[in-house]
Scaffold this motif. Structure first.
Motif: not given
Length: 481
Positions: A228, A367, A371, A379
């Protein structure tokens, strides 16, 4: 010490570890903002990799191995010192690697350096010894004292967004002192022994066998925040980190049973009592379902009204993330029973490793895919799907050792009661709106609905637990009168 008492102590320990930082979150979130919270979470996620490679599964291995030899003090002492010296060597190597990383990285250097205290804390941590001995009281009392002091320091010294380094230092140093304080009890438990290299070396290979699944677990516990931070921004990390902390607080109540049961099952298995091991697991799985389902539905029910007043208006998105992540409370509760309470104590690491590696791969792929378009929500979705896959794989491989229908025999009752509790909680939330009073009403009225519905559906476990509770209350009344 009984399983019930150890469970209570370990619940307290897990809650102390996670809740005390949560107590400060409403204050810290407002002082540091989403960027400050995210910076702490992002840098800590990087340091966790060095801790992971430094400890190489030694803590879990130590817990299990101590449980095998705890009845022989000489063997216990030799085992402890061998494992501890190995841990010093590996964490020392990890710290050296971290210093190289610190020299190369060109951002957050001060914060990274402070976060490295966690590596030193991991090196001196001997809580695995007391967990293997099923002595949880010492761990709880010492950590509670140190962490309360840490909370007081946060309120005293963290005043503006520029105090991020102070906040990180207080959290890291509190953990270091908490682990170091357990050494006070060591002379009464362990004797001095003269070690040979073989006493250290023999623990390396089995520790590494536990290290592989730990890498996989770390991928979907920590890599989420790392990715992230790389592919999105620290604000999104902050939203996800706060939501993740709340879910882990709730999760700690359920998974505490795993830490308690691991040494008990390992010791029982070492004595060849296989049928007793399986009975432990049937009861533990049923209890995990009974407890995790209302917690899962409860979290999802209160989240939208809870997050804005608790974290601050800036963190409203954390409420949505809590809703999305909440199913992992059930999935991790189940995988904790099958994986940590059965597969790990009996030494069946192949299946355990396969399940968590599968979950890690799925989490990593999702992910990358989610994301970009969905940021922290992506996530959260990836985390839930990964945890679901882990428990599906584990149940598939133990289907011949356990009767799956027996494991899930009361599940429909818990799900039905939990779902109706959720509907009631959401009605209150929609009616009263955001505010601490709303959350209080939701919790106070929601929990009784779950238990009352289980009484109506004649849940055997519900009846037994309330029966034990009533006996304890009567005993206390008799003693006080």
């Amino acid at each position: 010490m009984s399983i019930a008492k150890n469970y209570i102590y370990n619940v307290i320990y897990q809650i102390v570890t996670l809740v005390i930082p949560i107590i400060t979150i409403p204050y810290v979130s407002r002082v540091l903002g989403s960027s400050g919270v995210g910076t702490n979470a992002f840098t800590n996620s990087i340091v966790q990799y060095f801790i992971l490679f430094g400890t190489i599964g030694i803590s879990l291995y130590g817990n299990r191995t101590v449980a095998y030899v705890r009845d022989n003090k000489d063997e216990l002492s030799r085992t402890f010192w061998g494992i501890f010296v190995l841990k010093i060597i590996t964490t020392g190597s990890a710290f050296a690697a971290f210093l190289v990383f610190l020299f190369v990285v060109d951002s957050y250097q001060t914060i990274f350096l402070i976060q490295s205290i966690y590596i030193l804390a991991a090196a001196v941590d001997i809580s695995w010894l007391y967990m293997g001995l099923e002595d949880f009281k010492k761990t709880v009392i010492r950590n509670l004292f140190v962490r309360v002091i840490g909370v007081i320091c946060i309120f005293l010294f963290v005043k503006t967004s520029t105090d991020l380094w102070i906040y990180v230092f207080i959290l890291a140093f509190s953990q270091f002192l908490g682990h170091l304080s357990l050494w006070v009890y060591l002379p009464k438990t362990i004797s001095r022994v003269k070690l040979k290299w073989i006493d250290i070396k023999k623990h390396l290979k089995p520790s590494i066998s536990l290290f592989i699944p730990q890498i996989a677990i770390q991928i979907y516990l920590v890599l989420n925040k790392t990715m992230l931070g790389i592919f999105s921004n620290t604000n999104e990390v902050g939203y996800f980190d706060n939501a993740d902390k709340v879910v882990k607080i709730v999760l700690s109540i359920v998974t505490a049973m795993g830490v308690v049961m691991l040494p008990r099952v390992a010791n029982t298995f070492a004595k060849g009592q296989i049928n007793r091991v399986k009975e432990y697991l049937y009861h533990s799985f049923d209890f995990a379902s009974y407890l995790s389902i209302p917690l899962m539905f409860g979290l999802a029910g209160i989240a939208l009204e809870f997050a804005p007043w608790f974290f601050g208006p800036e963190f409203s998105k954390s409420g949505l993330l809590i809703c999305v992540i909440s199913p992992i409370v059930l999935f991790i509760a189940w995988s904790n029973v099958i994986g940590q309470q059965y597969l790990m104590p009996i030494g069946n690491m192949r299946v355990y490793t396969y399940s968590v590696v599968m979950g890690a791969i799925i989490n990593l792929i999702l992910n990358f895919l989610l994301i970009g378009p969905y940021q922290s929500t992506g996530t959260a979705i990836a985390t839930v799907i990964a945890e679901f896959c882990v428990i599906v794989v584990q149940l598939y491989f133990v289907r011949h050792e356990f009767k799956i229908k027996k494991l899930l025999r009361s599940l429909w009752k818990y799900l039905t009661a939990g779902f109706f509790m959720f509907l009631f909680i959401r009605y209150i939330g929609n009616s009263l709106g955001v505010g601490y009073k709303t959350t209080a009403v939701q919790v106070i009225t929601g929990a009784p609905i779950y238990f009352i519905l289980l009484f109506i559906m004649k849940s055997e476990l519900n009846r037994k637990l309330f029966g034990v509770g009533l006996k304890l209350i009567r005993k206390v009344i008799r003693l006080s009168s």
